[in-house]
Design an enzyme around this catalytic site. Structure first.
Site, PDB file in Angstrom:
ATOM      1  N   ARG A 285      46.633  27.518  42.671  1.00 28.28           N
ATOM      2  CA  ARG A 285      46.316  28.764  41.768  1.00 28.28           C
ATOM      3  C   ARG A 285      47.065  29.798  42.330  1.00 28.28           C
ATOM      4  O   ARG A 285      47.214  29.877  44.173  1.00 28.28           O
ATOM      5  CB  ARG A 285      44.669  29.044  42.420  1.00 28.28           C
ATOM      6  CG  ARG A 285      44.363  30.493  41.237  1.00 28.28           C
ATOM      7  CD  ARG A 285      42.890  30.361  41.806  1.00 28.28           C
ATOM      8  NE  ARG A 285      42.764  30.841  43.313  1.00 28.28           N
ATOM      9  CZ  ARG A 285      40.923  30.366  43.518  1.00 28.28           C
ATOM     10  NH1 ARG A 285      40.588  29.657  43.694  1.00 28.28           N
ATOM     11  NH2 ARG A 285      41.193  30.939  45.469  1.00 28.28           N
TER      12      ARG A 285
ATOM     13  N   ARG B  42      38.025  43.746  45.769  1.00 25.53           N
ATOM     14  CA  ARG B  42      38.703  44.611  44.311  1.00 25.53           C
ATOM     15  C   ARG B  42      38.508  45.895  44.479  1.00 25.53           C
ATOM     16  O   ARG B  42      39.037  46.437  43.507  1.00 25.53           O
ATOM     17  CB  ARG B  42      36.510  44.485  43.780  1.00 25.53           C
ATOM     18  CG  ARG B  42      36.273  42.446  44.129  1.00 25.53           C
ATOM     19  CD  ARG B  42      37.499  41.578  43.526  1.00 25.53           C
ATOM     20  NE  ARG B  42      38.609  41.183  44.213  1.00 25.53           N
ATOM     21  CZ  ARG B  42      39.077  40.401  44.578  1.00 25.53           C
ATOM     22  NH1 ARG B  42      37.443  40.243  45.771  1.00 25.53           N
ATOM     23  NH2 ARG B  42      39.650  40.259  44.991  1.00 25.53           N
TER      24      ARG B  42
ATOM     25  N   THR C  65      45.064  36.002  36.791  1.00 30.29           N
ATOM     26  CA  THR C  65      45.207  37.341  37.039  1.00 30.29           C
ATOM     27  C   THR C  65      44.378  37.855  35.967  1.00 30.29           C
ATOM     28  O   THR C  65      44.020  37.079  34.683  1.00 30.29           O
ATOM     29  CB  THR C  65      47.113  37.272  36.871  1.00 30.29           C
ATOM     30  OG1 THR C  65      46.898  38.583  36.556  1.00 30.29           O
ATOM     31  CG2 THR C  65      46.841  36.318  35.224  1.00 30.29           C
ATOM     32  N   HIS C  66      44.435  38.801  35.867  1.00 30.91           N
ATOM     33  CA  HIS C  66      43.858  39.306  34.489  1.00 30.91           C
ATOM     34  C   HIS C  66      44.867  40.721  34.467  1.00 30.91           C
ATOM     35  O   HIS C  66      44.543  41.856  32.933  1.00 30.91           O
ATOM     36  CB  HIS C  66      42.980  40.704  34.871  1.00 30.91           C
ATOM     37  CG  HIS C  66      41.566  40.045  36.492  1.00 30.91           C
ATOM     38  ND1 HIS C  66      41.603  40.302  37.780  1.00 30.91           N
ATOM     39  CD2 HIS C  66      40.643  39.661  36.268  1.00 30.91           C
ATOM     40  CE1 HIS C  66      40.698  39.192  37.904  1.00 30.91           C
ATOM     41  NE2 HIS C  66      40.224  39.051  37.197  1.00 30.91           N
TER      42      HIS C  66
ATOM     43  N   ASP D  67      40.980  28.816  49.180  1.00 28.44           N
ATOM     44  CA  ASP D  67      41.541  30.727  49.107  1.00 28.44           C
ATOM     45  C   ASP D  67      42.848  30.737  49.857  1.00 28.44           C
ATOM     46  O   ASP D  67      42.701  30.359  50.551  1.00 28.44           O
ATOM     47  CB  ASP D  67      40.365  31.095  49.183  1.00 28.44           C
ATOM     48  CG  ASP D  67      39.142  31.648  48.222  1.00 28.44           C
ATOM     49  OD1 ASP D  67      39.153  30.565  47.193  1.00 28.44           O
ATOM     50  OD2 ASP D  67      38.409  32.416  48.267  1.00 28.44           O
TER      51      ASP D  67
ATOM     52  N   ALA E  81      45.305  39.269  47.568  1.00 29.26           N
ATOM     53  CA  ALA E  81      44.502  40.972  47.670  1.00 29.26           C
ATOM     54  C   ALA E  81      44.362  41.642  49.443  1.00 29.26           C
ATOM     55  O   ALA E  81      43.483  42.435  49.470  1.00 29.26           O
ATOM     56  CB  ALA E  81      43.006  39.922  47.430  1.00 29.26           C
TER      57      ALA E  81
ATOM     58  N   LYS F 168      36.872  29.121  52.093  1.00 31.58           N
ATOM     59  CA  LYS F 168      37.829  29.794  52.467  1.00 31.58           C
ATOM     60  C   LYS F 168      38.245  29.203  53.976  1.00 31.58           C
ATOM     61  O   LYS F 168      36.513  28.701  54.009  1.00 31.58           O
ATOM     62  CB  LYS F 168      37.234  31.248  53.412  1.00 31.58           C
ATOM     63  CG  LYS F 168      37.881  32.047  51.424  1.00 31.58           C
ATOM     64  CD  LYS F 168      37.260  33.878  52.734  1.00 31.58           C
ATOM     65  CE  LYS F 168      37.667  34.646  51.321  1.00 31.58           C
ATOM     66  NZ  LYS F 168      38.000  34.575  49.894  1.00 31.58           N
TER      67      LYS F 168
HETATM   68  C1  LIG Z   1      40.762  32.816  40.276  1.00 32.19           C
HETATM   69  C2  LIG Z   1      40.485  34.123  41.530  1.00 32.19           C
HETATM   70  C3  LIG Z   1      41.149  33.685  42.607  1.00 32.19           C
HETATM   71  C4  LIG Z   1      41.463  34.254  43.407  1.00 32.19           C
HETATM   72  N1  LIG Z   1      42.120  34.306  44.740  1.00 32.19           N
HETATM   73  C5  LIG Z   1      42.100  34.845  45.838  1.00 32.19           C
HETATM   74  C6  LIG Z   1      42.588  34.011  47.121  1.00 32.19           C
HETATM   75  O1  LIG Z   1      41.978  33.183  47.215  1.00 32.19           O
HETATM   76  N2  LIG Z   1      43.316  34.731  47.926  1.00 32.19           N
HETATM   77  C7  LIG Z   1      43.954  36.134  47.261  1.00 32.19           C
HETATM   78  O2  LIG Z   1      44.838  36.722  48.129  1.00 32.19           O
HETATM   79  N3  LIG Z   1      42.893  36.666  46.106  1.00 32.19           N
HETATM   80  C8  LIG Z   1      42.351  36.337  45.314  1.00 32.19           C
HETATM   81  N4  LIG Z   1      42.554  36.418  43.899  1.00 32.19           N
HETATM   82  C9  LIG Z   1      42.475  38.365  43.864  1.00 32.19           C
HETATM   83  C10 LIG Z   1      43.882  38.458  43.791  1.00 32.19           C
HETATM   84  O3  LIG Z   1      45.645  38.012  44.567  1.00 32.19           O
HETATM   85  C11 LIG Z   1      44.361  39.937  42.971  1.00 32.19           C
HETATM   86  O4  LIG Z   1      43.989  40.744  44.078  1.00 32.19           O
HETATM   87  C12 LIG Z   1      43.400  40.542  42.033  1.00 32.19           C
HETATM   88  O5  LIG Z   1      43.552  39.465  40.843  1.00 32.19           O
HETATM   89  C13 LIG Z   1      43.720  41.476  40.987  1.00 32.19           C
HETATM   90  O6  LIG Z   1      45.157  40.810  40.639  1.00 32.19           O
HETATM   91  P1  LIG Z   1      45.664  41.132  39.030  1.00 32.19           P
HETATM   92  O7  LIG Z   1      46.337  39.697  39.224  1.00 32.19           O
HETATM   93  O8  LIG Z   1      44.001  40.974  38.173  1.00 32.19           O
HETATM   94  O9  LIG Z   1      46.784  42.070  38.465  1.00 32.19           O
HETATM   95  P2  LIG Z   1      46.908  43.857  39.178  1.00 32.19           P
HETATM   96  O10 LIG Z   1      47.998  44.187  37.977  1.00 32.19           O
HETATM   97  O11 LIG Z   1      45.515  44.470  39.942  1.00 32.19           O
HETATM   98  O12 LIG Z   1      45.131  44.144  37.897  1.00 32.19           O
HETATM   99  C14 LIG Z   1      45.479  43.940  36.473  1.00 32.19           C
HETATM  100  C15 LIG Z   1      44.697  44.533  35.088  1.00 32.19           C
HETATM  101  O13 LIG Z   1      43.737  43.949  35.769  1.00 32.19           O
HETATM  102  C16 LIG Z   1      41.871  44.111  35.227  1.00 32.19           C
HETATM  103  N5  LIG Z   1      42.236  44.290  37.132  1.00 32.19           N
HETATM  104  C17 LIG Z   1      42.682  43.625  38.192  1.00 32.19           C
HETATM  105  N6  LIG Z   1      41.860  43.968  39.557  1.00 32.19           N
HETATM  106  C18 LIG Z   1      39.955  44.615  38.911  1.00 32.19           C
HETATM  107  C19 LIG Z   1      39.031  45.117  39.756  1.00 32.19           C
HETATM  108  N7  LIG Z   1      39.259  45.084  40.630  1.00 32.19           N
HETATM  109  N8  LIG Z   1      38.441  46.175  38.603  1.00 32.19           N
HETATM  110  C20 LIG Z   1      38.410  45.813  38.191  1.00 32.19           C
HETATM  111  N9  LIG Z   1      39.539  45.985  37.032  1.00 32.19           N
HETATM  112  C21 LIG Z   1      40.573  45.759  37.204  1.00 32.19           C
HETATM  113  C22 LIG Z   1      42.842  46.081  35.896  1.00 32.19           C
HETATM  114  O14 LIG Z   1      42.655  46.032  34.271  1.00 32.19           O
HETATM  115  C23 LIG Z   1      44.537  46.250  35.885  1.00 32.19           C
HETATM  116  O15 LIG Z   1      44.940  46.636  34.907  1.00 32.19           O
HETATM  117  C24 LIG Z   1      41.979  35.954  42.744  1.00 32.19           C
HETATM  118  C25 LIG Z   1      42.288  35.905  41.855  1.00 32.19           C
HETATM  119  C26 LIG Z   1      41.527  34.866  41.066  1.00 32.19           C
HETATM  120  C27 LIG Z   1      41.429  36.217  39.542  1.00 32.19           C
END
Ligand SMILES: Cc1cc2nc3c(=O)[nH]c(=O)nc-3n(C[C@H](O)[C@H](O)[C@H](O)COP(=O)(O)OP(=O)(O)OC[C@H]3O[C@@H](n4cnc5c(N)ncnc54)[C@H](O)[C@@H]3O)c2cc1C
Length: 307
Positions: free
Chosen positions: A179, A289, A226-227, A129, A184, A95
């Site tokens: 990326r 988170r 993303t997840h 980040d 968040a 960061k």
């Molecule tokens: C590799 C990586 C780098 C990242 N870097 C940054 C960054 O530099 N700046 C930034 O603003 N954000 C960053 N993030 C966070 C990102 O912005 C999201 O807030 C986060 O990934 C959740 O969004 P999602 O795409 O998984 O989708 P969502 O729609 O939020 O989640 C999809 C599904 O994933 C699962 N899930 C998601 N989050 C959680 C959790 N916390 N606990 C349990 N299950 C969960 C759930 O099953 C959910 O239904 C990063 C995320 C990743 C994976």
């Protein structure tokens, strides 16, 4: 759910809560679900145990002095050196506020330059980040400068921001690492899509752009952070119909989240890394988170009553 998300994100900015919460054992137990430990050694050990590529990041955001940013830079240089000795496939993500952005853009750019130079000699990669919108312009500026001197760097962009589509258009010609995440932080509706479905749709549009022939010809390394299983399926389907091989796609997910999906993505032949966070300053990160999935608050409550 939106209200709980807003409360959790507001809580992430509270120094009062942070100072108290990090001392409680139940909170430490709850956070361990997303973090193998507070030390770099524990993060490296988790990388070894996972047997997958990882990205390591030390938690901690706004600092108290420029001197602290020098310590953080030295820490990451040690990390790069230890990773090199270990022969593990580990990249780092930083960061810019940890590298001193709140004090001086120049000092921050200098710290990044020092880090990038070491990463280059050790043939490693440094990710940057993306933080809240207070830092977006400065982050893009510092990234562009770093990218003009070093190829081994990439920047995170957030699909919840209206501006990101235009920012991506300026990053593609640089052939940069990009990326893509949803975002968040707590952002106002003037800057970020307030509805999740629009954030998701924008994510997919940006993913299509990052996989376009033009982006690939420029050497863009696109990462989908993303997840979200629906989005991941859509991106896979899009890549297949564009004739891309499975290893043209690279996903990254956070340690401890959706492990089955992580394994599925690896088995599907995509490139994949787990992002592992470590460090004692986990409070704001952990609150974000919780805000991503307010059902996580139940885990915290369960930890409160666990022995
Ligand atoms: C590799 C990586 C780098 C990242 N870097 C940054 C960054 O530099 N700046 C930034 O603003 N954000 C960053 N993030 C966070 C990102 O912005 C999201 O807030 C986060 O990934 C959740 O969004 P999602 O795409 O998984 O989708 P969502 O729609 O939020 O989640 C999809 C599904 O994933 C699962 N899930 C998601 N989050 C959680 C959790 N916390 N606990 C349990 N299950 C969960 C759930 O099953 C959910 O239904 C990063 C995320 C990743 C994976």
């Amino acid at each position: 759910m939106n209200l709980l998300r807003s409360i959790l994100l507001a809580g992430s900015e509270s120094r009062w809560l942070r100072d108290r919460a990090t001392k409680y054992k139940f909170a430490q137990r709850a956070v361990s679900r997303f973090m193998p430990g507070e030390t770099f050694e524990e993060a490296l050990e988790a990388s070894r145990a996972l047997g997958l590529g990882t990205v390591l990041t030390q938690l901690g955001e706004n600092l108290r002095s420029v001197e602290e940013s020098k310590q953080v830079t030295r820490h990451y240089i040690t990390v790069l050196e230890r990773v090199h000795e270990s022969k593990l496939d580990v990249e780092i993500s930083v960061k810019l506020t940890q590298l001193g952005l709140d004090f001086s853009r120049e000092a921050c750019a200098e710290n990044l330059h020092t880090l990038m130079e070491r990463a280059k000699t050790l043939v490693n990669w440094v990710w940057i980040d993306m933080e809240s919108t207070a830092y977006t312009d400065a982050t893009l500026d510092i990234f562009r400068r770093a990218r003009s001197a070093f190829a081994n760097t990439g920047l995170c962009v957030q699909s919840y921001l209206y501006r990101t589509a235009a920012d991506v258009e300026t990053l593609i010609p640089l052939g940069a690492g990009i990326r893509l995440v949803k975002g968040a932080y707590r952002e106002p509706p003037e800057k970020a899509f307030p509805h999740k479905k629009d954030v998701d749709e924008n994510y997919f549009r940006l993913a299509e752009r990052l996989l376009s022939q033009e982006a690939r010809a420029r050497g863009v390394r696109a990462i989908f952070g993303t997840h979200d299983p629906i989005l991941i399926r859509r991106i896979e389907e899009h890549a297949r119909s564009a004739g891309l091989s499975p290893d043209a796609l690279e996903f990254q997910m956070l340690y401890g989240i959706r492990r089955q999906e992580q394994l599925r993505v690896v088995e599907a032949g995509h490139r994949f890394r787990v992002l592992i966070s470590y460090g004692a300053a986990w409070f704001p990160w952990y609150m974000r988170r919780l805000a991503e999935r307010p059902a996580n608050v139940l885990f915290v409550l369960r930890s409160l009553f666990a022995r």
